[in-house]
Design a protein around this motif. Structure first.
Motif, PDB file in Angstrom:
ATOM      1  N   LEU A  18       0.756  -1.193  -0.028  1.00 45.22           N
ATOM      2  CA  LEU A  18      -0.046   0.140   0.007  1.00 45.22           C
ATOM      3  C   LEU A  18       0.850   1.291   0.097  1.00 45.22           C
ATOM      4  CD1 LEU A  18      -2.844   0.844   0.170  1.00 45.22           C
ATOM      5  CD2 LEU A  18      -2.730   0.946   2.460  1.00 45.22           C
ATOM      6  N   PHE A  19       1.994   1.332   0.936  1.00 47.11           N
ATOM      7  CA  PHE A  19       2.673   2.392   0.807  1.00 47.11           C
ATOM      8  C   PHE A  19       3.576   2.561  -0.555  1.00 47.11           C
ATOM      9  CE2 PHE A  19       2.737   2.413   5.675  1.00 47.11           C
ATOM     10  CZ  PHE A  19       2.137   3.597   5.716  1.00 47.11           C
ATOM     11  N   LEU A  20       3.945   1.496  -1.016  1.00 46.63           N
ATOM     12  CA  LEU A  20       4.720   1.393  -2.257  1.00 46.63           C
ATOM     13  C   LEU A  20       3.634   2.189  -3.419  1.00 46.63           C
ATOM     14  CD1 LEU A  20       7.081   0.645  -3.905  1.00 46.63           C
ATOM     15  CD2 LEU A  20       5.853  -1.448  -4.401  1.00 46.63           C
ATOM     16  N   PHE A  21       2.424   1.498  -3.395  1.00 47.28           N
ATOM     17  CA  PHE A  21       1.430   2.175  -4.410  1.00 47.28           C
ATOM     18  C   PHE A  21       1.372   3.980  -4.121  1.00 47.28           C
ATOM     19  CE2 PHE A  21      -2.692   3.554  -5.301  1.00 47.28           C
ATOM     20  CZ  PHE A  21      -3.060   3.550  -6.436  1.00 47.28           C
ATOM     21  N   TYR A  22       1.183   4.207  -2.704  1.00 48.67           N
ATOM     22  CA  TYR A  22       1.055   5.611  -2.534  1.00 48.67           C
ATOM     23  C   TYR A  22       2.431   6.249  -3.162  1.00 48.67           C
ATOM     24  CZ  TYR A  22      -2.946   4.952   0.498  1.00 48.67           C
ATOM     25  OH  TYR A  22      -4.249   4.530   1.031  1.00 48.67           O
ATOM     26  N   SER A  23       3.507   5.954  -2.755  1.00 49.28           N
ATOM     27  CA  SER A  23       4.770   6.410  -3.009  1.00 49.28           C
ATOM     28  C   SER A  23       4.804   6.527  -4.556  1.00 49.28           C
ATOM     29  CB  SER A  23       5.813   6.017  -2.232  1.00 49.28           C
ATOM     30  OG  SER A  23       6.154   4.733  -3.009  1.00 49.28           O
ATOM     31  N   LEU A  24       4.545   5.498  -5.238  1.00 46.88           N
ATOM     32  CA  LEU A  24       4.662   5.705  -6.831  1.00 46.88           C
ATOM     33  C   LEU A  24       3.485   6.769  -7.252  1.00 46.88           C
ATOM     34  CD1 LEU A  24       5.323   1.988  -7.745  1.00 46.88           C
ATOM     35  CD2 LEU A  24       6.785   3.857  -7.706  1.00 46.88           C
TER      36      LEU A  24
END
Length: 129
Positions: A18-24
């Motif tokens: 989820l954090f990876l998606f947000y950062s991307l």
């Protein structure tokens, strides 16, 4: 109520994704608007690394035994010197205007480097001890 080992690992893995998606998503938004990074994109990236590291470390850290305490102790000790190194490198880069960052960007960069260093050192030390 205690979380089982699989449930805890899944939670951290899901959070990391989820954090990876947000950062991307935030990085793409910053780039597409023509601006430079604001700073919080990096913090989300650091949170991604933290969650993935905690997913790996959850079975070992949930016991809270002597081994996990030693890993945390040594990890914080090693990270302290890396963080000092980051500051020593960043100070002349900022002073001589080799890189230009706002105060918020600088703090975000240091926070991200700190998060990544601490939790990566935990993973490395968990393999050693």
């Amino acid at each position: 109520m205690q979380m089982s080992s699989k449930a805890g690992r899944r939670f951290f893995l899901f959070s990391g994704l989820l954090f990876l998606f947000y950062s991307l998503l935030l990085s793409f938004a910053s780039i597409s608007t023509g601006g430079a990074f604001v700073g919080y994109e990096l913090v989300f990236l650091g949170s991604t690394v933290m969650c993935f590291c905690l997913s790996y470390l959850y079975p070992q850290f949930k016991e809270n035994d002597e081994r996990s305490k030693r890993i945390r102790e040594k990890g914080m000790f090693v990270s302290y010197f890396f963080i000092l190194g980051y500051m020593v490198v960043l100070m002349p880069l900022l002073y001589f205007e080799i890189i230009q960052l706002s105060g918020y960007q600088t703090v975000s960069l240091l926070a991200t480097l700190t998060i990544i260093t601490v939790f990566s050192s935990f993973v490395v030390l968990s393999k050693r001890y």
